[in-house]
Design a protein around this motif. Structure first.
Motif, short mmCIF file in Angstrom:
data_model
loop_
_atom_site.label_atom_id
_atom_site.label_comp_id
_atom_site.label_asym_id
_atom_site.label_seq_id
_atom_site.Cartn_x
_atom_site.Cartn_y
_atom_site.Cartn_z
N GLN A 81 7.92 19.34 -44.25
CA GLN A 81 8.28 20.08 -43.04
C GLN A 81 7.03 20.55 -42.30
O GLN A 81 6.93 20.43 -41.07
N LEU B 195 21.89 19.50 -41.16
CA LEU B 195 20.59 19.51 -41.83
C LEU B 195 20.30 20.88 -42.42
O LEU B 195 19.78 20.98 -43.54
N SER C 282 16.80 16.91 -45.01
CA SER C 282 17.18 18.25 -44.56
C SER C 282 16.07 18.92 -43.76
O SER C 282 16.33 19.83 -42.97
N LEU D 72 7.53 20.67 -38.32
CA LEU D 72 8.92 21.09 -38.13
C LEU D 72 9.19 22.51 -38.63
O LEU D 72 10.34 22.92 -38.71
N GLY E 290 14.37 17.32 -41.54
CA GLY E 290 14.29 16.64 -40.25
C GLY E 290 13.44 15.39 -40.27
O GLY E 290 13.03 14.91 -39.22
N GLY F 190 15.84 11.33 -33.75
CA GLY F 190 16.10 12.69 -34.20
C GLY F 190 15.53 13.00 -35.56
O GLY F 190 15.45 14.18 -35.94
N LEU F 191 15.12 11.98 -36.33
CA LEU F 191 14.45 12.19 -37.61
C LEU F 191 13.09 11.53 -37.57
O LEU F 191 12.97 10.38 -37.14
N PRO G 92 21.91 18.91 -36.38
CA PRO G 92 21.00 19.98 -36.83
C PRO G 92 21.69 20.98 -37.74
O PRO G 92 21.08 21.46 -38.71
N GLU H 274 20.68 23.98 -33.27
CA GLU H 274 19.28 23.78 -33.68
C GLU H 274 18.71 24.99 -34.40
O GLU H 274 17.68 24.89 -35.07
#
Length: 615
Positions: free
Chosen positions: A249, A26, A80, A254, A82, A53-54, A23, A383
């Motif tokens: 995003q 990213l 970047s 996200l 996520g 995780g992505l 994280p 995070e």
């Protein structure tokens, strides 16, 4: 931290090990402004396959020109955010044909790269600006028809952008009056492009023209344009990719919800404990006006639903006095949904604030001037997006806003009410301390659950819940606005919203369910619920309502699933707690043969349907 490896080295290691970048990496990647670094990162990340995780995202890239380095820059930018993009560039020279005929099966986003050749004739007369304006209108109408036709054939969102007027076109017209008319016609073209976002929910537009105007990057390299049909520089492509990242995003749910703010040399100049409330720099001339603009910006974000948290190493009484009494303060104490003003490490304070608010720490952005504090939070809470407020205070606002951490597709009533909702949560927690049992407390809360079938007005909020809810998300299926709208209109499906209120206020729409009712058995395709209402039995009341609704319609069983993820362990026991029987592999069922076997609504919850509320 100073001992962190180079970003590209870290990305290379992640790809080699077949894992998602950390994280923290990213965030570092999102903050890169050098297009060359992004090109290199994009090439590295092209070898990254499906990893935990992505979130996967299929993106079609259609261009009226050569895309050049855009694919690499776009991939790095999207990672970047996520997401793990699967990029599918369209064939060169077939922009309109592809947009007109491709079914875009399985595509999530169709991003368009437009240049002036999409609208200008191959040859045009500088003496006939009126004729050129008419041609621009016709070409805009053509593009509008292609875009609207594409979104009717698929569930993808089309993302396009405004187009800068090239200098050689503008300056080819030597009459000042005619040149103004040309600029007006081009502005009207861009206005028409922006208006496409209002014509269909599956269309979004970013204003690249204004982004370029506020950037040090040149839009065009004339040699590259003529040599390889590359109308945009890498810098301009980076800016467009950043806008696509912001949109992706949002679409993936996200975006961040919380802005945690330091005080000294962040919301005002100077150290409060040294200079006192009267001595801090705030308002008036520079640098006080720069700090006040940070407060004004944070206040605007709060007005749009961003939750503010105060995180300061200071004396709490002195801070309250300053926030209350200083005439130039724009963020009064009530602006903050949670406050952590003490001498404890800020990483721990942010953890406690997240717990008090019932939000994941991954929803936080932290703004602080101290490299030590930022480094400690980065180390302990990777995070969290950590932003620097040191250096010239005139740049803090740009640092805070440039990456669109808090973007949403559309503001809903719940977004606007969110800061007060989370303040109410802290009051609710304090209220709980005065009762002998949890059930006494729950009865005293006077919880009301309102269930309504979703309609067109609810689509934006329901899709937002699907995208942004992680902890109580039973299957992980994220139905977007297009799919949710289709299900609302389909009699074989049921989309339901759940709203909660209690003695401390109205929480608004906090959950939704997507149900397939096409057969003798009903299937809950997904159920999401905001974690801020958990612990009140709301989820059990929802299960009871679904069971009774299915039974009343003659269904023989109600079925649901639980698909585990890294974040939804909180929902693991939902189906069995609600009286369903596990059938293995995450499947659960409830027989609806008789009224006696149906789950009941908790006694402390007053459950109402939408029509009952209207009466």
């Amino acid at each position: 931290m100073s001992d962190r490896p180079d970003l590209l080295e870290s990305l290379r290691a992640a790809v080699a090990e077949g894992r998602a970048p950390s994280p923290a990496d990213l965030t570092r990647l999102a903050l890169v402004t050098d297009p060359m670094v992004l090109r290199k990162a994009g090439k590295l990340l092209a070898r990254l396959e499906d990893v935990e995780g992505l979130r996967p995202l299929r993106v079609a890239v259609l261009a009226t020109c050569t895309i050049g380095s855009y694919e690499q820059i776009l991939r790095a930018s999207l990672v970047s955010a996520g997401v793990l993009p699967e990029l599918a560039p369209g064939p060169y020279g077939m922009f309109e044909l592809t947009l007109a005929t491709d079914p875009f099966d399985g595509v999530d986003v169709i991003t368009l790269l437009l240049d002036e050749t999409a609208f200008l004739p191959h040859d045009w007369a500088a003496t006939d600006v009126d004729g050129l304006a008419g041609h621009l209108e016709a070409r805009l109408a053509d593009l509008r028809g292609l875009v609207l036709s594409a979104v009717e054939r698929c569930t993808a969102t089309v993302l396009l952008h405004t187009v800068p007027l090239p200098a050689q076109v503008r300056d080819s017209v030597i009459s000042w009056r005619a040149r103004a008319a040309l600029s007006k016609a081009w502005a009207k073209l861009n206005e028409g492009l922006l208006d496409l976002a209002a014509q269909h929910r599956q269309v979004a537009v970013t204003d690249l023209v204004s982004v370029l105007a506020d950037s040090p990057h040149a839009a065009r390299d004339d040699r590259l344009h003529r040599y390889g049909d590359l109308p945009y520089t890498d810098g301009a492509l980076y800016l467009l990719a950043r806008e696509v990242r912001r949109f992706a995003q949002v679409r993936a749910g996200l975006s961040r919800k919380v802005l945690a703010l330091d005080l000294d040399n962040t919301l005002w100049g100077g150290v409060l404990g040294e200079v006192g409330a009267e001595g801090v720099q705030l308002g008036g001339l520079y640098p006080g006006n720069a700090y006040q603009e940070v407060q004004r910006t944070a206040s605007r974000l709060r007005d749009q639903g961003v939750v503010l948290v105060l995180a300061s190493k200071n004396d709490a009484d002195l801070v309250d006095e300053a926030l209350t009494a200083h005439p130039e303060v724009l963020l009064r104490p009530e602006a903050f949904s949670a406050k952590a003003v003490n001498w404890s490490p800020k990483a721990g304070n942010l953890r406690e604030a997240a717990s008090a608010l019932g939000l994941g720490i991954g929803s936080f952005v932290f703004l602080d001037d101290s490299p030590f504090e930022r480094g400690h939070v980065e180390e302990e809470l990777p995070e969290v997006v950590v932003l620097a407020a040191d250096g010239d205070p005139a740049h803090i606002v740009r640092t805070l806003l440039a990456q669109g951490w808090f973007d949403v597709a559309e503001l809903t009533e719940t977004d606007l009410a969110r800061p007060e909702l989370y303040r109410s949560r802290t009051l609710r927690n304090d209220f709980a301390g005065g009762f002998g049992s949890s059930e006494d407390y729950l009865h005293a809360l006077q919880v009301r659950l309102v269930v309504e079938e979703a309609d067109g007005f609810a689509v934006a909020r329901v899709a937002q819940l699907a995208a942004r809810t992680n902890q109580f998300n039973l299957t992980g299926l994220r139905f977007d606005e297009a799919e949710t709208g289709r299900r609302i209109a389909d009699p074989d499906h049921l989309v339901v919203t759940f709203a909660v209120a209690d003695r401390f206020g109205d929480e608004g729409v906090i959950g939704a369910a997507w149900v397939d009712r096409s057969g003798a058995e009903w299937h809950v395709d997904n159920l999401v619920l905001s974690c801020r209402v958990l612990g009140r039995g709301v989820e059990l009341a929802i299960a009871a309502w679904l069971a009774r609704r299915a039974h009343a319609a003659g269904a023989t069983a109600l079925r649901g699933r639980y698909v585990p993820s890294k974040k939804n362990g909180l929902a693991k026991g939902f189906w069995t707690d609600a009286g369903f029987t596990g059938e293995g592999d995450g499947a659960y069922a409830l027989a609806l043969d008789s009224d006696t076997g149906l789950p009941g609504t908790p006694a402390w919850i007053n459950l109402l349907e939408g029509n009952e509320v209207a009466r």
